[in-house]
Design a protein around this motif. Sequence first.
Motif, short mmCIF file in Angstrom:
data_model
loop_
_atom_site.label_atom_id
_atom_site.label_comp_id
_atom_site.label_asym_id
_atom_site.label_seq_id
_atom_site.Cartn_x
_atom_site.Cartn_y
_atom_site.Cartn_z
N ASN A 1 -0.41 17.54 35.71
CA ASN A 1 -1.36 16.62 36.34
C ASN A 1 -0.84 15.18 36.21
OD1 ASN A 1 -3.61 15.20 37.20
ND2 ASN A 1 -5.06 16.46 36.07
N LYS A 2 0.16 14.83 37.02
CA LYS A 2 0.85 13.54 36.88
C LYS A 2 -0.07 12.35 37.11
CE LYS A 2 4.96 15.52 36.48
NZ LYS A 2 5.72 15.49 35.21
N LYS A 3 -1.09 12.51 37.96
CA LYS A 3 -1.98 11.40 38.29
C LYS A 3 -3.11 11.23 37.29
CE LYS A 3 -1.07 11.63 43.26
NZ LYS A 3 -1.67 11.79 44.61
N GLY A 4 -3.21 12.16 36.34
CA GLY A 4 -4.25 12.04 35.32
C GLY A 4 -5.65 12.23 35.86
N ILE A 5 -5.79 13.07 36.86
CA ILE A 5 -7.11 13.33 37.46
C ILE A 5 -7.83 14.41 36.68
CG2 ILE A 5 -8.30 14.12 39.55
CD1 ILE A 5 -5.88 13.04 41.14
N TYR A 6 -9.11 14.18 36.42
CA TYR A 6 -9.92 15.19 35.72
C TYR A 6 -10.22 16.33 36.68
CZ TYR A 6 -13.67 17.27 32.94
OH TYR A 6 -14.45 18.14 32.21
N ASP A 7 -9.63 17.49 36.44
CA ASP A 7 -9.78 18.62 37.35
C ASP A 7 -10.34 19.83 36.61
OD1 ASP A 7 -7.67 19.39 35.77
OD2 ASP A 7 -6.15 19.29 37.35
N GLU A 8 -10.43 20.96 37.34
CA GLU A 8 -11.00 22.18 36.74
C GLU A 8 -10.17 22.68 35.57
OE1 GLU A 8 -11.74 25.28 39.49
OE2 GLU A 8 -13.54 24.35 40.32
N ALA A 9 -8.86 22.52 35.66
CA ALA A 9 -7.99 22.98 34.57
C ALA A 9 -8.33 22.24 33.27
CB ALA A 9 -6.52 22.75 34.95
N LEU A 10 -8.54 20.95 33.37
CA LEU A 10 -8.89 20.16 32.18
C LEU A 10 -10.30 20.46 31.69
CD1 LEU A 10 -7.38 16.61 32.89
CD2 LEU A 10 -6.98 18.00 30.86
N SER A 11 -11.21 20.75 32.61
CA SER A 11 -12.61 20.91 32.24
C SER A 11 -12.85 22.12 31.34
CB SER A 11 -13.49 21.04 33.49
OG SER A 11 -13.27 22.28 34.15
N ASN A 12 -11.90 23.05 31.29
CA ASN A 12 -12.09 24.23 30.45
C ASN A 12 -12.19 23.86 28.99
OD1 ASN A 12 -10.97 26.73 28.83
ND2 ASN A 12 -11.66 27.50 30.81
N PHE A 13 -11.38 22.91 28.53
CA PHE A 13 -11.37 22.53 27.12
C PHE A 13 -11.72 21.07 26.86
CE2 PHE A 13 -9.00 26.49 26.73
CZ PHE A 13 -9.47 26.99 25.53
N PHE A 14 -11.97 20.28 27.94
CA PHE A 14 -12.26 18.87 27.76
C PHE A 14 -13.48 18.44 28.58
CE2 PHE A 14 -7.73 19.27 26.94
CZ PHE A 14 -7.57 18.53 25.77
N ARG A 15 -14.18 17.45 28.06
CA ARG A 15 -15.24 16.77 28.82
C ARG A 15 -14.71 15.42 29.27
NH1 ARG A 15 -19.70 14.95 26.13
NH2 ARG A 15 -18.67 14.97 24.10
N ASN A 16 -15.23 14.93 30.40
CA ASN A 16 -14.89 13.60 30.88
C ASN A 16 -16.07 12.70 30.55
OD1 ASN A 16 -13.06 11.88 32.00
ND2 ASN A 16 -13.66 12.26 34.13
N VAL A 17 -15.89 11.77 29.62
CA VAL A 17 -17.02 11.03 29.06
C VAL A 17 -16.91 9.55 29.38
CG1 VAL A 17 -18.22 10.46 26.91
CG2 VAL A 17 -17.15 12.69 27.17
N ASP A 18 -18.07 8.93 29.69
CA ASP A 18 -18.12 7.47 29.87
C ASP A 18 -18.07 6.81 28.50
OD1 ASP A 18 -18.33 7.64 32.58
OD2 ASP A 18 -20.51 7.55 32.62
N THR A 19 -17.14 5.89 28.31
CA THR A 19 -17.02 5.16 27.05
C THR A 19 -17.10 3.67 27.32
OG1 THR A 19 -15.55 6.89 26.20
CG2 THR A 19 -15.58 4.80 25.00
N ARG A 20 -17.98 3.00 26.60
CA ARG A 20 -18.12 1.55 26.78
C ARG A 20 -16.94 0.83 26.13
NH1 ARG A 20 -22.75 0.15 28.98
NH2 ARG A 20 -24.46 1.65 29.01
N TYR A 21 -16.51 -0.23 26.76
CA TYR A 21 -15.42 -1.01 26.18
C TYR A 21 -15.70 -2.50 26.35
CZ TYR A 21 -13.47 -2.35 30.73
OH TYR A 21 -13.29 -2.88 31.97
N THR A 22 -15.08 -3.30 25.49
CA THR A 22 -15.17 -4.75 25.57
C THR A 22 -13.76 -5.30 25.60
OG1 THR A 22 -17.21 -4.76 24.30
CG2 THR A 22 -16.03 -6.85 24.46
N ASP A 23 -13.49 -6.18 26.56
CA ASP A 23 -12.14 -6.71 26.72
C ASP A 23 -12.20 -8.23 26.63
OD1 ASP A 23 -9.44 -6.80 27.13
OD2 ASP A 23 -9.61 -6.77 29.32
N GLY A 24 -11.25 -8.83 25.96
CA GLY A 24 -11.20 -10.28 25.86
C GLY A 24 -11.62 -10.76 24.49
N GLY A 25 -11.74 -12.03 24.31
CA GLY A 25 -12.09 -12.59 23.00
C GLY A 25 -12.97 -13.82 23.18
N GLY A 26 -13.44 -14.32 22.07
CA GLY A 26 -14.30 -15.50 22.11
C GLY A 26 -15.56 -15.26 22.90
#
Length: 473
Positions: free
Chosen positions: A32-57
Motif C-alpha cells: 500500500n504505497k499511498k498509505g490508504i486505509y483499506d480493507e486489508a489494513l482494517s482486519n488488524f487496525f482501526r483508523n482513528v482521529d487524533t488531535r494534534y497541536t502544531d506550532g509554539g507560543g
Amino acid sequence: MTQSVVVQVGQCGNQIGCRFWNLVLREHASINKKGIYDEALSNFFRNVDTRYTDGGGLNLKKGLIRTLKARAVLIDMEEGVLNELLQGPLRDVFDNKQLISDVSGSGNNWAVGYKQYGNRYRDQIVDILRKTAEHCDSLQCFFLIHSMGGGTGSGLGTFVLSLLEDEFPEVYRFVTSVYPSAEDDVITSPYNSVLAMKELTEHADCVLPIENQSLVDIVNKIHQMASGKMASVKMKSTLISSQSEAKKQEKPFDAMNNIVANLLLNLTSSSRFEGSLNMDLNEITMNLVPFPRLHFLVSSLTPLYTLADLNIPTRRLDQMFTDAFSKDHQLMHADPKHNLYLACALMVRGNVQISDLRRNIERLKPSLQFVSWNREGWKTSLCSIPPVGHTHSLLALANNTCVKSTFTDLKDRFVKLYKKRAHIHHYLHVDGMEQSCFTEATNSLTSLIEEYNELDATKGQIINNVPRLSIAT
C-alpha cells in the motif's frame, strides 16, 4: 470484512506481539504505497482521529490527523516490556487504554497469574476486551499469544482465554503457546505448563504449540545459511531486531520471537490480502479439528531464508513443499511422518499456481499416513502476496498424533517434581489454589495423551467406525 484482535499476555507474548505488528506494518507498507486505509489494513487496525497541536507560543494550530491503532490488548504484570514498547517505534500504534500492567510480576507461579491477578484484574480485562470488540464490525477471531513456562503467560494467559470463551463464545480462539525446553531455567515451568495445558485443552479452539528448543535450532540453521558463501543477510532483516540494524545489538530472544511472529504473519495473510484460494481463519478449525480436545497443530515454515531475508539462489518450488514435512522446519520437536495425520493445511503465499499445490500434494501423499476415515484431509490456501522481498513461502499446519511426545515429556518432568512435592507450597499459599488443581491438570493431560494413543493404535488399519472420541459440533 471481518476483524481479528490480538491479545498479548506476559513478557514473551508481548515481545512476540510487538514483532508481529512491526512485520504486519512492513508488509502493508510494501503493498500500500499511498498509505490508504483499506480493507486489508482494517482486519488488524482501526483508523482513528487524533488531535494534534502544531506550532509554539501563541500561534498554535489545532486539528485532526488519522492514525492507525492496532486491534490489540496488551497485558503484563511487570512493566518493563510494555514501557519499552511505549517508548519504541511502535508507540503510536497502541492506545494506553489497551494496556494492563502491574509491578511485581507473577513470580513464575501459575496460581499467582491465574488465581490472584486473574481475580484482581478480571473486570478491567473484560472491559478492555469488550471495548476492543465494539470497534469491530464483524469480529471473527481472537489471537492469544503467551508462554507456558512463566507465571503471567501461563496463569493469566489461560485465565484470559477462559474469559474470552465466557464473554465471546461464538468468536474463534486461536492460541500461540511457547513451551519451555527441558533445560528451562524456570524450575517450576513443568507445573505452570501442565496447569496451563488443562485450560488450553478445555477453552481453546485451536492451539499452535511452539517449543523453545526448536526455535533455537531454526535460528542456528538460519545463521549457518547466512554464513554460507552464496548467502547474505539483508539489512533490516526480519531476523534482526526491529530496533536495531546490527545483530550484535539483538536481545537474546529477538530472533526466536521473529520466527513466531512470521508464523502469525503467514497464518493471517489470507485474511489481510487477496488470493485465488484464500482461507478463512475459521476454516482452519473447521477442517483441521475433527475432535474438540485434539486441537493442537504442528506448524512448519519454509523456506527458512524468508525468515531472515537472506539473499540466496532460489530453490525449486517443489523443495519448499518437501521441506514443510521435514523435522528441520517444524516449530516443535516431533516426527509427523512416523505418526498419524488427522488433517493437514498448506497455506501458500506468492507466485504459486493451484496446479503446483495439487501436484505436490499427490507427490507427498504416499509418504504420509492419514487416518483411514480422512485420507483426503487436505486444506489449501493460496494468497497472492508473498513475504516482503521474496517470491513465495509456505506455512504447513498438521493435526498429527506426534504432538503427544511433547505432552508426554512435559508430564514426565511434572511428575518428577510433584513426587517430591517440591515447590508446591508456593502455589498452595495463593488464595483459591488447592492441591486438587494439580491432580485435575495431570488427569486432563493423561487423558489427552491417551486419546492420541487411541488414534495411533489404528495406524495401518482400515476401520469402518470413527474412534470413540467426542465429536466436535
